[in-house]
Design a protein around this motif. Structure first.
Motif, PDB file in Angstrom:
ATOM      1  N   GLY A 178     -54.114 -35.854 -32.181  1.00 34.11           N
ATOM      2  CA  GLY A 178     -54.836 -35.931 -33.452  1.00 34.11           C
ATOM      3  C   GLY A 178     -56.289 -35.590 -33.228  1.00 34.11           C
ATOM      4  N   VAL A 179     -56.840 -34.754 -34.089  1.00 39.20           N
ATOM      5  CA  VAL A 179     -58.251 -34.377 -33.980  1.00 39.20           C
ATOM      6  C   VAL A 179     -58.937 -34.754 -35.290  1.00 39.20           C
ATOM      7  N   SER A 180     -60.009 -35.521 -35.176  1.00 36.72           N
ATOM      8  CA  SER A 180     -60.789 -35.954 -36.328  1.00 36.72           C
ATOM      9  C   SER A 180     -62.245 -35.590 -36.122  1.00 36.72           C
ATOM     10  N   ALA A 181     -62.962 -35.509 -37.223  1.00 37.33           N
ATOM     11  CA  ALA A 181     -64.421 -35.408 -37.208  1.00 37.33           C
ATOM     12  C   ALA A 181     -64.917 -36.622 -37.999  1.00 37.33           C
ATOM     13  N   LEU A 185     -63.734 -41.360 -40.686  1.00 35.65           N
ATOM     14  CA  LEU A 185     -62.982 -40.249 -40.109  1.00 35.65           C
ATOM     15  C   LEU A 185     -62.540 -39.265 -41.186  1.00 35.65           C
ATOM     16  N   ILE A 186     -62.597 -37.979 -40.837  1.00 34.81           N
ATOM     17  CA  ILE A 186     -62.088 -36.912 -41.692  1.00 34.81           C
ATOM     18  C   ILE A 186     -61.254 -35.973 -40.816  1.00 34.81           C
ATOM     19  N   PRO A 187     -60.352 -35.212 -41.423  1.00 37.94           N
ATOM     20  CA  PRO A 187     -59.531 -34.303 -40.621  1.00 37.94           C
ATOM     21  C   PRO A 187     -60.371 -33.232 -39.928  1.00 37.94           C
ATOM     22  N   ALA A 188     -59.915 -32.853 -38.745  1.00 39.58           N
ATOM     23  CA  ALA A 188     -60.500 -31.742 -37.992  1.00 39.58           C
ATOM     24  C   ALA A 188     -59.331 -31.012 -37.331  1.00 39.58           C
ATOM     25  N   ALA A 189     -59.646 -29.977 -36.573  1.00 41.33           N
ATOM     26  CA  ALA A 189     -58.604 -29.149 -35.964  1.00 41.33           C
ATOM     27  C   ALA A 189     -58.919 -28.894 -34.500  1.00 41.33           C
ATOM     28  N   MET A 190     -57.932 -28.449 -33.766  1.00 39.16           N
ATOM     29  CA  MET A 190     -58.117 -28.104 -32.350  1.00 39.16           C
ATOM     30  C   MET A 190     -59.277 -27.127 -32.171  1.00 39.16           C
ATOM     31  N   GLU A 191     -59.471 -26.237 -33.132  1.00 38.91           N
ATOM     32  CA  GLU A 191     -60.548 -25.246 -33.039  1.00 38.91           C
ATOM     33  C   GLU A 191     -61.933 -25.908 -32.997  1.00 38.91           C
ATOM     34  N   ASP A 192     -62.022 -27.150 -33.483  1.00 39.83           N
ATOM     35  CA  ASP A 192     -63.299 -27.867 -33.455  1.00 39.83           C
ATOM     36  C   ASP A 192     -63.644 -28.374 -32.051  1.00 39.83           C
ATOM     37  N   LEU A 193     -62.663 -28.404 -31.158  1.00 39.19           N
ATOM     38  CA  LEU A 193     -62.895 -28.843 -29.773  1.00 39.19           C
ATOM     39  C   LEU A 193     -63.422 -27.660 -28.969  1.00 39.19           C
ATOM     40  N   ARG A 194     -64.720 -27.418 -29.122  1.00 35.75           N
ATOM     41  CA  ARG A 194     -65.389 -26.279 -28.479  1.00 35.75           C
ATOM     42  C   ARG A 194     -66.262 -26.773 -27.335  1.00 35.75           C
ATOM     43  N   PRO A 195     -66.515 -25.920 -26.342  1.00 32.65           N
ATOM     44  CA  PRO A 195     -67.443 -26.307 -25.277  1.00 32.65           C
ATOM     45  C   PRO A 195     -68.786 -26.748 -25.870  1.00 32.65           C
ATOM     46  N   ASN A 217     -54.180 -39.481 -20.196  1.00 32.01           N
ATOM     47  CA  ASN A 217     -53.545 -38.943 -21.397  1.00 32.01           C
ATOM     48  C   ASN A 217     -54.327 -39.335 -22.641  1.00 32.01           C
ATOM     49  N   VAL A 218     -54.484 -38.376 -23.552  1.00 35.30           N
ATOM     50  CA  VAL A 218     -55.252 -38.585 -24.782  1.00 35.30           C
ATOM     51  C   VAL A 218     -54.371 -38.248 -25.984  1.00 35.30           C
ATOM     52  N   ALA A 219     -54.309 -39.172 -26.951  1.00 35.05           N
ATOM     53  CA  ALA A 219     -53.518 -38.952 -28.164  1.00 35.05           C
ATOM     54  C   ALA A 219     -54.392 -38.601 -29.360  1.00 35.05           C
ATOM     55  N   ARG A 220     -55.697 -38.984 -29.323  1.00 35.20           N
ATOM     56  CA  ARG A 220     -56.599 -38.730 -30.454  1.00 35.20           C
ATOM     57  C   ARG A 220     -57.988 -38.449 -29.940  1.00 35.20           C
ATOM     58  N   VAL A 221     -58.662 -37.456 -30.544  1.00 31.80           N
ATOM     59  CA  VAL A 221     -60.036 -37.086 -30.202  1.00 31.80           C
ATOM     60  C   VAL A 221     -60.846 -37.032 -31.493  1.00 31.80           C
ATOM     61  N   THR A 222     -62.024 -37.617 -31.462  1.00 29.30           N
ATOM     62  CA  THR A 222     -62.975 -37.486 -32.570  1.00 29.30           C
ATOM     63  C   THR A 222     -64.106 -36.604 -32.062  1.00 29.30           C
ATOM     64  N   VAL A 223     -64.405 -35.537 -32.794  1.00 25.78           N
ATOM     65  CA  VAL A 223     -65.333 -34.515 -32.332  1.00 25.78           C
ATOM     66  C   VAL A 223     -66.536 -34.407 -33.271  1.00 25.78           C
ATOM     67  N   SER A 224     -67.697 -34.072 -32.702  1.00 29.29           N
ATOM     68  CA  SER A 224     -68.886 -33.844 -33.529  1.00 29.29           C
ATOM     69  C   SER A 224     -68.679 -32.569 -34.346  1.00 29.29           C
ATOM     70  N   ARG A 225     -69.142 -32.621 -35.585  1.00 33.02           N
ATOM     71  CA  ARG A 225     -69.048 -31.454 -36.460  1.00 33.02           C
ATOM     72  C   ARG A 225     -70.058 -31.618 -37.586  1.00 33.02           C
ATOM     73  N   ASP A 226     -70.637 -30.511 -38.013  1.00 35.55           N
ATOM     74  CA  ASP A 226     -71.597 -30.523 -39.115  1.00 35.55           C
ATOM     75  C   ASP A 226     -72.752 -31.491 -38.878  1.00 35.55           C
TER      76      ASP A 226
END
Length: 161
Positions: A20-23, A119-129, A146-155
């Motif tokens: 799961g990927v969230s922002a 939390l809001i939906p995000a996508a694998m494409e948001d996991l950028r270097p 092992n990782v089941a969920r990642v929250t990524v910085s965005r905007d």
């Protein structure tokens, strides 16, 4: 996925096939109302009251996630409380919350400058270097993390956890 830790090292992580990927989206402190299910990292204040370092308002579908009050690694003395807000009272130094998790009450003061997010939906494409992430990892039988969920910085919204 390889991530740099806040301690300065790097760690190799194995993402689940259905990771799961969230922002995050910023909220205001006024959005934290009685009945909300939140997670808050906090440190003990000199008066014995916990002082929030961040607040995450969980979407309703995630109510109950990690419910409880336990040690957290944001700072050497921090805790995490995932709980339902029983009451919220405005004060001169912030908003005082009474939280209940598994029958235990915890009082937390949320100063006005503390980040409040959801939390809001995000996508694998948001996991950028270079993107900042928050995640929890579980060691597998083979020693891999092992990782089941990642929250990524965005905007411009960085995970404060």
């Amino acid at each position: 996925m390889v991530v740099a830790t806040r301690e300065g090292g790097t760690v190799l992580l194995r993402l689940a096939d259905n990771v799961g990927v969230s922002a995050l989206r910023k909220l205001s402190l006024a959005d934290v109302a009685p009945g909300s299910f939140i997670g808050t990292a906090a440190e003990p204040g000199p008066d014995g009251v916990w002082r929030a370092l961040e607040v995450l308002v969980f979407p309703e579908a995630m109510r109950g996630t990690g419910e409880g009050h336990f040690a957290w690694d944001l700072t050497p003395t921090s805790s995490m409380t995932n709980a339902t807000v029983d009451s919220a009272v405005e004060g001169n130094d912030g908003r005082s919350l009474t939280l209940t998790a598994r029958g235990q009450q915890v009082k937390v003061l949320v100063p006005p400058d503390v980040p409040v997010v959801t939390l809001i939906p995000a996508a694998m494409e948001d996991l950028r270097p270079g993107a900042q992430v928050f995640l929890t990892a579980t060691p597998g039988a083979d020693g891999a993390l092992n990782v089941a969920r990642v929250t990524v910085s965005r905007d411009g919204v960085v995970p404060p956890m």
